[in-house]
Design an enzyme around this catalytic site. Structure first.
Site, short mmCIF file in Angstrom:
data_model
loop_
_atom_site.label_atom_id
_atom_site.label_comp_id
_atom_site.label_asym_id
_atom_site.label_seq_id
_atom_site.Cartn_x
_atom_site.Cartn_y
_atom_site.Cartn_z
N CYS A 76 -17.46 3.81 40.24
CA CYS A 76 -18.54 3.17 41.03
C CYS A 76 -18.58 3.66 42.47
CB CYS A 76 -18.36 1.65 41.03
SG CYS A 76 -18.40 0.94 39.38
N ASN A 125 -24.89 -3.95 37.38
CA ASN A 125 -23.99 -2.98 38.00
C ASN A 125 -24.26 -1.60 37.37
OD1 ASN A 125 -21.86 -1.39 38.80
ND2 ASN A 125 -20.27 -2.91 38.37
N HIS A 144 -21.94 -1.90 47.07
CA HIS A 144 -21.97 -1.65 45.62
C HIS A 144 -22.45 -2.93 44.95
CE1 HIS A 144 -21.02 -0.66 41.61
NE2 HIS A 144 -19.88 -1.32 41.55
O1 UT7 Z 1 -17.99 -2.01 39.64
C1 UT7 Z 1 -16.69 -2.49 39.77
C2 UT7 Z 1 -16.31 -3.04 38.47
N1 UT7 Z 1 -16.44 -4.38 38.16
C3 UT7 Z 1 -16.51 -5.46 38.97
O2 UT7 Z 1 -16.64 -5.42 40.14
C4 UT7 Z 1 -16.39 -6.79 38.30
C5 UT7 Z 1 -15.33 -7.64 38.99
N2 UT7 Z 1 -15.16 -8.93 38.34
C6 UT7 Z 1 -16.14 -9.85 38.25
O3 UT7 Z 1 -17.26 -9.63 38.68
C7 UT7 Z 1 -15.80 -11.19 37.65
O4 UT7 Z 1 -14.41 -11.29 37.48
C8 UT7 Z 1 -16.50 -11.43 36.29
C9 UT7 Z 1 -18.00 -11.61 36.49
C10 UT7 Z 1 -16.24 -10.28 35.34
C11 UT7 Z 1 -15.98 -12.72 35.63
O5 UT7 Z 1 -16.08 -13.82 36.52
P1 UT7 Z 1 -14.82 -14.79 36.71
O6 UT7 Z 1 -15.27 -15.90 37.56
O7 UT7 Z 1 -13.69 -13.93 37.22
O8 UT7 Z 1 -14.57 -15.32 35.25
P2 UT7 Z 1 -13.26 -15.18 34.34
O9 UT7 Z 1 -13.09 -13.78 33.87
O10 UT7 Z 1 -12.13 -15.83 35.01
O11 UT7 Z 1 -13.70 -16.04 33.09
C12 UT7 Z 1 -13.95 -17.46 33.20
C13 UT7 Z 1 -14.33 -17.98 31.83
C14 UT7 Z 1 -13.37 -17.54 30.73
O12 UT7 Z 1 -13.24 -18.62 29.82
P3 UT7 Z 1 -11.94 -19.59 29.90
O13 UT7 Z 1 -10.76 -18.67 29.66
O14 UT7 Z 1 -11.95 -20.16 31.28
O15 UT7 Z 1 -12.20 -20.57 28.82
C15 UT7 Z 1 -14.09 -16.42 30.04
O16 UT7 Z 1 -13.74 -16.28 28.69
O17 UT7 Z 1 -15.60 -17.45 31.46
C16 UT7 Z 1 -15.53 -16.88 30.15
N3 UT7 Z 1 -16.49 -15.80 30.08
C17 UT7 Z 1 -17.78 -15.97 29.75
N4 UT7 Z 1 -18.46 -17.08 29.41
C18 UT7 Z 1 -19.77 -16.93 29.14
C19 UT7 Z 1 -16.29 -14.46 30.35
N5 UT7 Z 1 -17.44 -13.80 30.19
C20 UT7 Z 1 -18.37 -14.71 29.82
C21 UT7 Z 1 -19.73 -14.64 29.52
N6 UT7 Z 1 -20.38 -15.77 29.19
N7 UT7 Z 1 -20.42 -13.48 29.58
#
Ligand code: UT7
Length: 341
Positions: A128, A298, A268
């Protein structure tokens, strides 16, 4: 060995020249995939995706469209806007982590598509962060006089490395391309500085594990989803905030500028919450950031140049504005560029 009998030409020992982005352009494929569309594929909701990432929809390339096709379309728009012909381009740099193929480079494929027969061609791999890495390479070449007109492109077909069963990643990314023409300019406006950084020890937090020489693509690798993105989302989030804030501060420091002097910050476009957290660290209100991730998701290496192009087109960035571009990506890699538009 005898000394040359005539005065040597030393092309890179002239005074450094001011390098400017003289035009930009972007292209996204026609197909729009909304959060509602994703609700039909994986266990997710528009509410979750929007509140956690700020994304509402993204564009997805057609099956027969590769990264070079997106890149060439963006390049055409930038060349038209700059009034530059393909023959004038003497270097093409394509930042991508989704090249058409292992080799030849996507830059060579773009060269063929746009007919830039006088260009040298090179891909830049910094995920990225790639566009700002590529732009800095271009800046160095032009500043010392080695090249005159460089086409720098960030282009991705992220859908080609998407695991459509993994809701944690497939909702975040989109396809697209952005391009910039870089040239030397007499005017003072131009690229002031770039900060580039990497931490390879954290490579495992964001990767496409298979398809390269360590683990070539195989039936097993494909079945296990190893030719698609694997990401430790929370870890990446934390590092993205500190990496982007740190790079932004260093770029400002190098130029003796304050964050208050910056008219527009173009980050970004990964996640609106990451951008908010960067804003808090830098002490900048959100209205100073430009965001378009709601409509494109993204797009990795394409995101920052797509955002800059749009910000310029809608008048959010004006002639003479101090603009800060700041990115973060797999590797990990990060970068910031400060420029006077
Ligand atoms: O370009 C550079 C590369 N990438 C990034 O910059 C991404 C960096 N990370 C992020 O943007 C965030 O960490 C995410 C958007 C990927 C995730 O947000 P988060 O607040 O960190 O959520 P999490 O991964 O801690 O997940 C929270 C909950 C989980 O469920 P439990 O374990 O709390 O029951 C996940 O399983 O959300 C669940 N979850 C979803 N639920 C509905 C994960 N993805 C989804 C989804 N829909 N698409």
């Amino acid at each position: 060995m005898s000394a040359p009998t005539h005065e040597l030409v030393r092309p890179c020992m002239s005074a450094l020249r001011t390098v400017s982005i003289t035009a930009t352009g972007f292209y996204v494929p026609d197909r729009v995939m909304t959060n509602a569309d994703l609700e039909k594929i994986v266990d997710t909701s528009d509410e979750w995706i929007f509140t956690r990432s700020g994304i509402r929809e993204r564009h997805i390339a057609a099956e027969d469209q590769a990264t070079s096709d997106l890149a060439a379309a963006a390049a055409q728009r930038a060349m038209e806007s700059a009034g530059v012909t393909p023959d004038e381009i003497d270097f093409i740099l394509v930042a991508t982590c989704t090249p058409d193929m292992t080799f030849p480079s996507t830059a060579c494929l773009v060269q063929k598509l746009i007919g830039a027969k006088n260009a040298a061609c090179l891909d830049v791999s910094a995920a990225c962060s790639g566009f700002l890495y590529a732009m800095d390479i271009a800046r160095q070449y032009i500043a010392c006089g080695a090249k005159q007109t460089i086409l720098v492109i960030g282009a991705e077909k992220m859908s080609s490395v998407m695991d459509w069963t993994d809701r944690a990643t497939c909702v975040l990314f989109g396809d697209g391309a952005g391009a910039a023409i870089l040239q030397a300019r007499e005017a003072k406006y131009g690229l002031l500085t770039s900060v580039l950084g990497s931490d390879g020890t954290l490579n495992e937090l964001l990767m496409v594990p298979a398809g390269g020489s360590r683990q070539p693509a195989s039936h097993e690798a494909i079945e296990q989803g190893l030719t698609c993105i694997r990401m430790a989302g929370r870890e990446v989030f934390k590092h993205a905030v500190t990496g982007m804030a740190g790079a932004a501060r260093e770029a400002l420091l190098r130029c003796g500028a304050n964050i208050e002097d910056v008219a527009c910050i173009i980050p970004h476009q990964a996640n609106s919450r990451i951008i908010q957290a960067v804003g808090q660290k830098l002490g900048v209100p959100m209205d100073r950031f430009f965001m378009n991730l709601e409509r494109y998701g993204n797009t990795s290496a394409a995101s920052v140049i797509m955002a800059l192009d749009e910000a310029v087109r809608i008048g959010r960035v004006q002639r003479g504005d101090l603009v800060l571009l700041v990115v973060f990506g797999a590797g990990f890699t990060w970068a910031a560029s400060l420029l006077e538009w």
